[in-house]
Design a protein around this motif. Structure first.
Motif, PDB file in Angstrom:
ATOM      1  N   MET A 148       0.881  -1.193   0.000  1.00 38.74           N
ATOM      2  CA  MET A 148       0.000   0.000   0.000  1.00 38.74           C
ATOM      3  C   MET A 148       0.893   1.209   0.000  1.00 38.74           C
ATOM      4  SD  MET A 148      -3.492  -0.618   0.830  1.00 38.74           S
ATOM      5  CE  MET A 148      -4.005  -0.190   2.503  1.00 38.74           C
ATOM      6  N   PRO A 149       0.394   2.317  -0.526  1.00 36.72           N
ATOM      7  CA  PRO A 149      -0.864   2.546  -1.179  1.00 36.72           C
ATOM      8  C   PRO A 149      -0.990   1.865  -2.543  1.00 36.72           C
ATOM      9  CG  PRO A 149       0.149   4.618  -0.478  1.00 36.72           C
ATOM     10  CD  PRO A 149       1.153   3.549  -0.337  1.00 36.72           C
ATOM     11  N   ARG A 150      -2.202   1.626  -2.915  1.00 40.34           N
ATOM     12  CA  ARG A 150      -2.534   1.014  -4.217  1.00 40.34           C
ATOM     13  C   ARG A 150      -3.441   1.976  -4.962  1.00 40.34           C
ATOM     14  NH1 ARG A 150      -6.680  -2.567  -6.161  1.00 40.34           N
ATOM     15  NH2 ARG A 150      -5.872  -4.130  -7.639  1.00 40.34           N
ATOM     16  N   ILE A 151      -3.056   2.292  -6.215  1.00 42.63           N
ATOM     17  CA  ILE A 151      -3.810   3.266  -6.998  1.00 42.63           C
ATOM     18  C   ILE A 151      -4.413   2.569  -8.203  1.00 42.63           C
ATOM     19  CG2 ILE A 151      -3.686   5.532  -8.091  1.00 42.63           C
ATOM     20  CD1 ILE A 151      -2.486   5.430  -5.217  1.00 42.63           C
ATOM     21  N   VAL A 152      -5.725   2.685  -8.395  1.00 38.12           N
ATOM     22  CA  VAL A 152      -6.378   2.079  -9.555  1.00 38.12           C
ATOM     23  C   VAL A 152      -6.783   3.193 -10.511  1.00 38.12           C
ATOM     24  CG1 VAL A 152      -8.302   0.649 -10.346  1.00 38.12           C
ATOM     25  CG2 VAL A 152      -7.246   0.201  -8.110  1.00 38.12           C
ATOM     26  N   VAL A 153      -6.318   3.102 -11.750  1.00 35.02           N
ATOM     27  CA  VAL A 153      -6.638   4.110 -12.770  1.00 35.02           C
ATOM     28  C   VAL A 153      -7.659   3.514 -13.731  1.00 35.02           C
ATOM     29  CG1 VAL A 153      -5.741   5.510 -14.675  1.00 35.02           C
ATOM     30  CG2 VAL A 153      -4.310   5.079 -12.649  1.00 35.02           C
ATOM     31  N   GLN A 154      -8.867   4.046 -13.716  1.00 33.93           N
ATOM     32  CA  GLN A 154      -9.926   3.569 -14.625  1.00 33.93           C
ATOM     33  C   GLN A 154     -10.069   4.592 -15.742  1.00 33.93           C
ATOM     34  OE1 GLN A 154     -12.855   3.439 -11.480  1.00 33.93           O
ATOM     35  NE2 GLN A 154     -12.533   1.253 -11.110  1.00 33.93           N
ATOM     36  N   ALA A 155      -9.836   4.150 -16.989  1.00 34.17           N
ATOM     37  CA  ALA A 155      -9.892   5.088 -18.122  1.00 34.17           C
ATOM     38  C   ALA A 155     -10.328   4.327 -19.369  1.00 34.17           C
ATOM     39  CB  ALA A 155      -8.518   5.716 -18.345  1.00 34.17           C
ATOM     40  N   TYR A 156     -10.762   5.080 -20.373  1.00 33.10           N
ATOM     41  CA  TYR A 156     -11.156   4.435 -21.637  1.00 33.10           C
ATOM     42  C   TYR A 156      -9.945   3.750 -22.275  1.00 33.10           C
ATOM     43  CZ  TYR A 156     -15.628   6.917 -21.492  1.00 33.10           C
ATOM     44  OH  TYR A 156     -16.868   7.374 -21.120  1.00 33.10           O
ATOM     45  N   GLU A 157     -10.226   2.723 -23.062  1.00 32.48           N
ATOM     46  CA  GLU A 157      -9.196   2.069 -23.852  1.00 32.48           C
ATOM     47  C   GLU A 157      -8.583   3.095 -24.812  1.00 32.48           C
ATOM     48  OE1 GLU A 157     -11.803  -0.755 -25.731  1.00 32.48           O
ATOM     49  OE2 GLU A 157     -11.214  -2.360 -24.369  1.00 32.48           O
ATOM     50  N   GLY A 158      -7.373   2.790 -25.316  1.00 32.37           N
ATOM     51  CA  GLY A 158      -6.853   3.615 -26.403  1.00 32.37           C
ATOM     52  C   GLY A 158      -5.569   4.374 -26.119  1.00 32.37           C
ATOM     53  N   ARG A 159      -5.098   4.409 -24.824  1.00 33.52           N
ATOM     54  CA  ARG A 159      -3.840   5.112 -24.566  1.00 33.52           C
ATOM     55  C   ARG A 159      -2.661   4.268 -25.026  1.00 33.52           C
ATOM     56  NH1 ARG A 159      -8.251   7.500 -21.703  1.00 33.52           N
ATOM     57  NH2 ARG A 159      -7.810   9.769 -21.766  1.00 33.52           N
ATOM     58  N   THR A 160      -1.544   4.929 -25.334  1.00 33.59           N
ATOM     59  CA  THR A 160      -0.348   4.214 -25.786  1.00 33.59           C
ATOM     60  C   THR A 160       0.415   3.671 -24.575  1.00 33.59           C
ATOM     61  OG1 THR A 160       1.093   6.149 -25.593  1.00 33.59           O
ATOM     62  CG2 THR A 160      -0.144   5.900 -27.687  1.00 33.59           C
ATOM     63  N   LEU A 161       1.317   2.726 -24.836  1.00 30.12           N
ATOM     64  CA  LEU A 161       2.139   2.158 -23.760  1.00 30.12           C
ATOM     65  C   LEU A 161       2.989   3.257 -23.115  1.00 30.12           C
ATOM     66  CD1 LEU A 161       2.938  -0.365 -22.186  1.00 30.12           C
ATOM     67  CD2 LEU A 161       4.600  -0.897 -24.004  1.00 30.12           C
ATOM     68  N   ASP A 162       3.476   4.185 -23.922  1.00 35.51           N
ATOM     69  CA  ASP A 162       4.291   5.271 -23.351  1.00 35.51           C
ATOM     70  C   ASP A 162       3.462   6.180 -22.446  1.00 35.51           C
ATOM     71  OD1 ASP A 162       6.807   4.591 -24.096  1.00 35.51           O
ATOM     72  OD2 ASP A 162       6.742   5.674 -26.015  1.00 35.51           O
ATOM     73  N   GLN A 163       2.206   6.431 -22.832  1.00 40.57           N
ATOM     74  CA  GLN A 163       1.350   7.242 -21.943  1.00 40.57           C
ATOM     75  C   GLN A 163       1.169   6.525 -20.608  1.00 40.57           C
ATOM     76  OE1 GLN A 163      -2.059   7.855 -24.769  1.00 40.57           O
ATOM     77  NE2 GLN A 163      -2.038   9.972 -23.995  1.00 40.57           N
ATOM     78  N   LYS A 164       1.008   5.198 -20.688  1.00 40.48           N
ATOM     79  CA  LYS A 164       0.824   4.425 -19.444  1.00 40.48           C
ATOM     80  C   LYS A 164       2.114   4.441 -18.609  1.00 40.48           C
ATOM     81  CE  LYS A 164      -2.556   1.485 -21.808  1.00 40.48           C
ATOM     82  NZ  LYS A 164      -2.824   0.158 -22.403  1.00 40.48           N
ATOM     83  N   ARG A 165       3.244   4.311 -19.277  1.00 37.49           N
ATOM     84  CA  ARG A 165       4.531   4.358 -18.554  1.00 37.49           C
ATOM     85  C   ARG A 165       4.669   5.697 -17.818  1.00 37.49           C
ATOM     86  NH1 ARG A 165       7.317   1.769 -23.611  1.00 37.49           N
ATOM     87  NH2 ARG A 165       7.617  -0.393 -22.913  1.00 37.49           N
ATOM     88  N   HIS A 166       4.360   6.765 -18.568  1.00 34.47           N
ATOM     89  CA  HIS A 166       4.468   8.122 -18.001  1.00 34.47           C
ATOM     90  C   HIS A 166       3.513   8.246 -16.802  1.00 34.47           C
ATOM     91  CE1 HIS A 166       3.654  12.717 -18.861  1.00 34.47           C
ATOM     92  NE2 HIS A 166       3.848  12.463 -17.579  1.00 34.47           N
ATOM     93  N   LEU A 167       2.287   7.764 -16.988  1.00 29.93           N
ATOM     94  CA  LEU A 167       1.268   7.899 -15.940  1.00 29.93           C
ATOM     95  C   LEU A 167       1.673   7.161 -14.665  1.00 29.93           C
ATOM     96  CD1 LEU A 167      -1.659   9.028 -15.385  1.00 29.93           C
ATOM     97  CD2 LEU A 167      -2.423   6.677 -15.807  1.00 29.93           C
ATOM     98  N   VAL A 168       2.070   5.893 -14.776  1.00 30.56           N
ATOM     99  CA  VAL A 168       2.354   5.120 -13.559  1.00 30.56           C
ATOM    100  C   VAL A 168       3.593   5.692 -12.839  1.00 30.56           C
ATOM    101  CG1 VAL A 168       1.273   3.002 -14.437  1.00 30.56           C
ATOM    102  CG2 VAL A 168       3.756   3.298 -14.730  1.00 30.56           C
ATOM    103  N   ARG A 169       4.549   6.190 -13.619  1.00 24.95           N
ATOM    104  CA  ARG A 169       5.729   6.814 -12.990  1.00 24.95           C
ATOM    105  C   ARG A 169       5.314   8.078 -12.248  1.00 24.95           C
ATOM    106  NH1 ARG A 169       9.931   6.102 -10.641  1.00 24.95           N
ATOM    107  NH2 ARG A 169      10.596   4.571 -12.182  1.00 24.95           N
ATOM    108  N   ALA A 170       4.535   8.932 -12.904  1.00 23.64           N
ATOM    109  CA  ALA A 170       4.172  10.233 -12.311  1.00 23.64           C
ATOM    110  C   ALA A 170       3.248  10.043 -11.105  1.00 23.64           C
ATOM    111  CB  ALA A 170       3.493  11.099 -13.370  1.00 23.64           C
ATOM    112  N   ILE A 171       2.303   9.128 -11.211  1.00 22.41           N
ATOM    113  CA  ILE A 171       1.400   8.885 -10.079  1.00 22.41           C
ATOM    114  C   ILE A 171       2.199   8.362  -8.879  1.00 22.41           C
ATOM    115  CG2 ILE A 171      -0.321   7.234  -9.217  1.00 22.41           C
ATOM    116  CD1 ILE A 171      -2.026   7.793 -11.602  1.00 22.41           C
TER     117      ILE A 171
END
Lengths: 77, 77, 77, 77, 77, 77
Positions: free
Chosen positions: D1-24
């Protein structure tokens, strides 16, 4: 908010889903006195080999039913 | 109720899942003294490119491990 | 991972919860061949006035049962 | 913990996801003063035909927008 | 959407939560290129006697740590 | 199954909840053609200091509204 999550087996048609999200939104607006645009409905579909009752996967229970068998808990296949 | 949700990476076999839902149901029946038919188990599978620890996607961590590298946090790939 | 969420009514003792999380962890370790320290178990307790089956809150169903009544669906109160 | 769940529409790129999980992960480490290796981020993607606002599926809303129509609630398609 | 769920132990201050929801919203806006008003953040707090790792409740693990003990898995209390 | 989770702010009356779970069950039975006793509805209540939109906690947004202020995003307090 409010946010409604509908968890159900895979296999419903798009029209069933359209009907469901419209009807659920209407009853939430009525029961909780909120504007419709604040109501979100999310559908989560579950595979039958990912859901178990009394320790038996639904996919296995269905397979037994097709083969006429009953399961150990006397539950209808 | 009780309802048990199992969140795990993709990749387990159907037999592993059968074993898991049976065994979890049995321990819940034992620990919480409820009949088996009241126990529901749901399996939620998570992709390795949708799960991150210490800011790194598990899929990237595995890729580094295969290439012999370590990540910035000194965590084993 | 794996992460197990146990959703059950309020009211279990701390020892029941200790027994449950230990037993669930053991069966997950066995069925999915993972080390125990990777297994997380989370307990989510649900109030009986926040859970309904066949359109009737469990708290209302229990109240009927105490007063000897049955509900419209013939389900035991 | 903490555990963060990101609920979003399909369609983001792998790089957007990499950026998001790092920044969060970085902001959780900063705001909650926890070590990065204790932070888990999970991405849950939602289909546009499984998400409704004001009783209308997002996929239908998008289709109307493309066809220039507006929906009954005056919401932009 | 996007909707972010933050699951963490009880005990953070209101200011920590204010900081967290602001910072998470900013990084989601940046990474996923969405307007801030479409981003929802929900905080879910978990009790330490409702969370277990390696089969041991966090509340029990903390109690052992205070009493100087280590648990069976060699994990730091 | 189906299982419906209703996430809403705290503060509704027991009668509102009774009305809601009855009405939701009826529309699910109608839209998905399932027997009522297979439909479960769970209510999850969310505190206003645990929910944020556009980076601002709902409790803070309400406090501003009471004090006549608007927030940085031009959103109604």
């Amino acid at each position: 908010m409010p946010r409604i999550v509908v968890q159900a087996y895979e296999g419903r048609t798009l029209d069933q889903k359209r009907h469901l999200v419209r009807a659920i939104t209407d009853v939430v607006v009525d029961a909780y006195a909120v504007p419709p645009e604040t109501v979100t409905v999310v559908i989560e579909e579950i595979r039958k080999d990912h859901m178990a009752k009394a320790g038996v996967l639904r996919s296995d229970r269905d397979a037994r039913a097709e083969s006429g068998g009953r399961d150990g808990n006397g539950l209808p296949a």
